[in-house]
Design an enzyme around this catalytic site. Sequence first.
Site, PDB file in Angstrom:
ATOM      1  N   GLU A  79      -4.489 -10.119   0.052  1.00 56.35           N
ATOM      2  CA  GLU A  79      -5.034  -9.862   1.244  1.00 56.35           C
ATOM      3  C   GLU A  79      -6.547 -10.419   0.567  1.00 56.35           C
ATOM      4  O   GLU A  79      -7.125  -9.873  -0.292  1.00 56.35           O
ATOM      5  CB  GLU A  79      -5.037  -8.687   1.830  1.00 56.35           C
ATOM      6  N   GLU A  84       0.810  -1.050  -0.060  1.00 53.02           N
ATOM      7  CA  GLU A  84      -0.023  -0.042   0.039  1.00 53.02           C
ATOM      8  C   GLU A  84       0.830   1.265   0.035  1.00 53.02           C
ATOM      9  O   GLU A  84       0.657   2.285   0.653  1.00 53.02           O
ATOM     10  CB  GLU A  84      -1.016  -0.228   1.246  1.00 53.02           C
TER      11      GLU A  84
END
Length: 1026
Positions: free
Chosen positions: A519, A453
């Site tokens: 994820e 991220e």
Amino acid sequence: MVLLLDIENPAITHRNRLPTRAYSIPDTNILLNGSWKFYYAPTPTVAPAPETPVDGEWKDIVVPGHWQLQGYGRPAYTNVIYPFPVDPPYVPSENPTGVYERIFTVPISWPKGSQIRIRFDGVDSAYHVVLNCKEIGFSKGSRNSSEYDVTDVVKLDEENVLRVYVYQWSDGSYIEDQDQWWLSGIFRDVTLFAFNPAGNIEDFSVVTEVSGDSANVHLTITTSRLGSPGSLNVEIGYADAAYGATVEVDPSKPTCKLTIPISNAKPWTAETPNLYNLTIDLSNAKTGEIHKISQKIGLREVKLINGNITVNGKAIQFRGVNRHDHHPVLGRAVPLDFIKRDLLLMKIHNINAVRCSHYPNDPRFYAICDELGLWVIDETDLECHGFYDVIARAEEIPERMDYEKRKALVFPRAANFTSNNPEWETAYLDRARQMVLRDRNHPSIIIWSLGNEAFYGCNHAAMYGLIKKLDPTRVIHYEGDIEAKTADMFSMMYPSVRTLEDFAAKYGDNFEKPLILCEYAHAMGNGPGSLKEYLETFRRYRILQGGFIWEWANHGLKKVNGDDGSEFYGYGGDFDEYPHDGTFVMDGLCFSDHTPTPGLIELKKAYEPVLVALKDGKLEITNVYDFVGLEHLDATFSVSRYSTSDVRSKGCLIASGSLCIPVVAAGDTVSVPVPPFKSAEGAGEVWLTITFSLKESTNWADAGFEMAWAQFQIANTPYTAAITAQPFLSTASITETPGFLIVTGPSYTFQFNKRIARISSWTFDGTDLLTPQSNLLTFWRAPIDNDNPIDKPSWQNYGLDHLLNCVRSVETSTTDGVLTIATVADIAPPILGWKFIAEVTYILAAPEVLKIKTKLTPKSHAPNMLPKDLPRIGWEFSIAKDVAADGEGVVSWFGKGPGESYPDKCDAARIGIFEMPIKDLDTIYEVPQENGNRMGTRWAYIRSSGSHGLAVNASTEFGFKVSNKIAGLEAARHPNEVVASEDWILRVDYAQHGLGTQACGPGVLEPYRLKMSESGWEFEVELKVI
């Protein structure tokens, strides 16, 4: 010391730090862990100078550890946002600084003239090292290791004073924003060690090639400080086989390369973690042995073949989890035995892969993965997610906006802070380099990750190029590279099953790179739901190579309530920090003490390596392993009959034995006959259970450990006997007033409140069964984490949390000795114009049998006024103390168990007859919420010693729960705050809404949503005194 210059300049990643090398500590070492002296300064400018002696202001502190967990400052949790003003590379001048001091002496046994080094395996966030008042070095990169040569400064014959100046904030903090607690200090090992005066093996790398049953081991070995020619003797051993080579070393050419062929190779995979013992022995004629390194290595080769990630030529499926470093007391200072416990727990729950989110782990972590057999994604210590909010909040971009639109608006500009800023390239490359050079000799690591991220920019492209140069033998991952420009795979977070299907359809079977989910299935609170659907989708499309559940464990930190001494696990805001992201740190498959949640039990079932289906009278057995057959498993079967009517029964085993199956290669399917058995007599359900267990013990589980199971109903003979009406009313006294109906007999009393259309009391042989006004139709549940984003606000908007009862009519009658009470009530919220018409009929067919027939019909005054779906539908009964015994009573049931189950989280629940204390039915989630439901129940029987019990049946399979904490869940922030009610509530549910993963991901799938039905629902519940 040049403090501010070093900690606010991304071009300065270190001073005097030695080049990163493969992790190896010589025998001549001492750990400097333990008690250190500590001075806590609010800012670097007031920290004591190196020459300032320790005085009374200094206290003791434990290393490894974090100062926030030892009485200095406070822990702070954020998921995305930065807890300081955003102006990279600058950090607040109010920058807490911990000054550590340790006095040590060099062991007299170490040879004179040794090179002496000091090594730090983890310091958060940046630090200067001072020895004997002389600055030794500086480093950033909290989760990376650093070594310094202190030979010229260390004193060999007297005490040495080591000081470490640790800064809470540095420019590195901008790229360490990793959805965890902000915790500072020396949190991994500190080691002092010595290399032989004659030289040492400075570094080595191992690259293996595998072809069939042969392999080549390519070694690159670098020596250092050799004063004269030497030799390197390399040996590789496995069981009785040994392979080796010797090469001469010229001090002027310290790097040697050699290849050792291996015959009859035993390849390494996560399923067959075969390890060879590698020893590298450096010696010369004058000194003899100079330095010896031992390392376990695996023979394996990672490639992209036909678009798939392959190991030793075979495509693999990741059944993985994301793991942060976490300990409930020690934070990220995780002891090695606790790390190993985590990894063992993963193995016994069928997990085959772990992503090091979002930084390199303790260097010893990987050796355990090598030994146990786990695929590993090693991830660069890099995340800068907080730049998203810098832009999104300023421009008031709403969170409800489509995520892809928000990404398009925000991500490119967020990347410009650091990821797409050439001024930060040095910092990005340094972190990638340190990870690869330290960890590259571990076979378990098959993927390098460029971080998490951090958007996408030129610095990621540079990292990709550097890693490919340092190690071209592995593939590279980075989810932020949406188009996989500089990544060897596509990666997603939290897509829906439909998104995966669309992606797979787009590429078909002609693709160059696969997709993994770095994820998915966010495991927050009571969840995750719909794991089965993800796994089925992975198996259906070759391009989908599995994924990694977010995440392994809750990050709660143990706290004690100062008022009553009760303990709980704290999350964001519990330490009075600002800003914080609340409960989002409690999103794991394990509780904060790293014991399994029901979600982990469900995951084990979803990840099981053997699938069984019953088709056309045969058992269809599929081997889901990627490499091995099923020869290491024992297959057994059992056939049991369970009574659907006798609540005292324990079930009857009809047959059991071994199940003979042929060879089933990895990925193959075979069919075998259902084992023969004698048909069972009597009413009830007959269930066939198949289990697969380990034949022999492994280094992670004992022989007999169950790996997979399946159940099938193969007969269901209804119980036909009906309850005949008894003429008990002829001996009963019936009193009816405008407000009450009271039935009294020789051994029983039944009282009904006509004004509120509810049972007032029911006693039998002196045993109170239900408390006054005990029965209530309810539709609410204490919201789970996955309800909170969308479903809970919607349900509240429709008033489902504040429904009121309006009794319209109550009519009583007696026919053929049966008492009937027919009621009609409106159940409706304030403010709004919709309602349920509840037609409820109570039938007392015998003194000990009460049937409750329920018909619910939704009505509204205009179209579109009705809620789209509901939390649940069911009855709540307050059980009298005589039955519940304040939780010490027992409940047995026939249905799914033994743990909790919900519509989209029930695959791990088996069919059987179970029994446990009432007080143990609750699941104590660390953020209180709906829990403890048991689905698929045919009957339940609640009782306590010395009194009558209460049996529950229904017209359909039902869910049930017994607890005294249902009403207190929603108001509590922690389990110790849940106010228990005086009464124990028996909840009998006709239906429940699913769980989903909408705390961060898709909502409840359509088949599991409890949708509003305009035609309504009808169901029947029976309570019987036993």
